[in-house]
Design an enzyme around this catalytic site. Sequence first.
Site, PDB file in Angstrom:
ATOM      1  N   CYS A  85    -114.827   1.200 -36.740  1.00 11.25           N
ATOM      2  CA  CYS A  85    -114.293   2.024 -37.648  1.00 11.25           C
ATOM      3  C   CYS A  85    -114.182   1.263 -39.080  1.00 11.25           C
ATOM      4  CB  CYS A  85    -112.963   2.710 -37.253  1.00 11.25           C
ATOM      5  SG  CYS A  85    -112.601   4.242 -38.008  1.00 11.25           S
ATOM      6  N   HIS A 135    -114.070   5.129 -32.739  1.00  7.53           N
ATOM      7  CA  HIS A 135    -113.308   4.609 -32.063  1.00  7.53           C
ATOM      8  C   HIS A 135    -113.534   4.937 -30.637  1.00  7.53           C
ATOM      9  CE1 HIS A 135    -110.107   2.901 -34.849  1.00  7.53           C
ATOM     10  NE2 HIS A 135    -110.363   4.070 -35.593  1.00  7.53           N
ATOM     11  N   GLU A 172    -113.027   3.168 -28.025  1.00  3.72           N
ATOM     12  CA  GLU A 172    -112.166   2.702 -27.016  1.00  3.72           C
ATOM     13  C   GLU A 172    -110.857   3.437 -27.067  1.00  3.72           C
ATOM     14  OE1 GLU A 172    -110.550   1.774 -31.094  1.00  3.72           O
ATOM     15  OE2 GLU A 172    -112.576   1.728 -30.166  1.00  3.72           O
TER      16      GLU A 172
END
Length: 306
Positions: A142, A235, A237
């Site tokens: 990001c 993102h 994750e």
Amino acid sequence: MPIKTQPDLPAGEILKKENIFVMDEMRALHQDIRPLKIGIVNLMPLKEATEIDLLRALSNTPLQLDVTFISLESHKATHTALSHLNRFYEPFSEISDRNLDGLIITGAPVEQLDFEEVDYWDELCQIMDWSRTHVTSTLHLCWGAQAGLYHHYGIKKHLLEEKRFGIYQHRLLNRKVPLVRGFDDVFPAPHSRHTESDRQAILENPELTVLADSREAGIYLVIAKDGRQVFVMGHPEYDRNTLQKEYQRDREKGLPIKPPLNYYPDDDDTRKPLLTWRAHANILYSNWINYYVYQTTPYEFIRTDR
């Protein structure tokens, strides 16, 4: 994959309850194996939540990872207890003489500032310069991806008209690159940002290859020709509830925020969010660890500037 952490790291206990194999330092010492050394520069405000997200994402290969969380001395964290940082993080100045197999630089809620206005920008630049000679491959996430593209390639970012917030569909553009091996033609991924890197500058740079793109969210995945730098604009994750917590936080602050796109069933923000992106996120992290860290790094790290 066994992840080696400090014995008392709170994230470790949470991951053990999810049946993820977390190994403490004492047990790791009794194994005749060289674990891959992974550093994480955690720039996110809620550091403990990000620790859990990233360790979970890294847990899907059979390789042993020795994870070090790296803190910046030029920035004072305000959302994480100092006792946690002192116990579980190492300042960059104390690890700068080491070599790492992999490095992750996270996002940060500073994208509306110019890079040079960020209080830790100089130290982060020092880390990114250091990574060229001391790290086999670096994964930027990001804002960390925007920062890496700017620092390494001079690619600027610009403000979006409104926050890019939700789950977006992406098209795979180059199936032959190992980083995206196993990806479907179209796959979802979370975004939460106010800016994006200059698209044309990325496309025109001969050192960079765009691997995935989105009609609504823009370029998602970029890799340097040598695989030493990977840039992920979203993102992957994120946990199921991360976007919901950000949405609720912004609403409580009275900020102009719409519900995350394509996140709630029937766009009803009173219902439990759908988790639709984890499979591809796991593949992404596993491919990075396998093809760009494990398969590339020597048993004894060799300086690349000699």
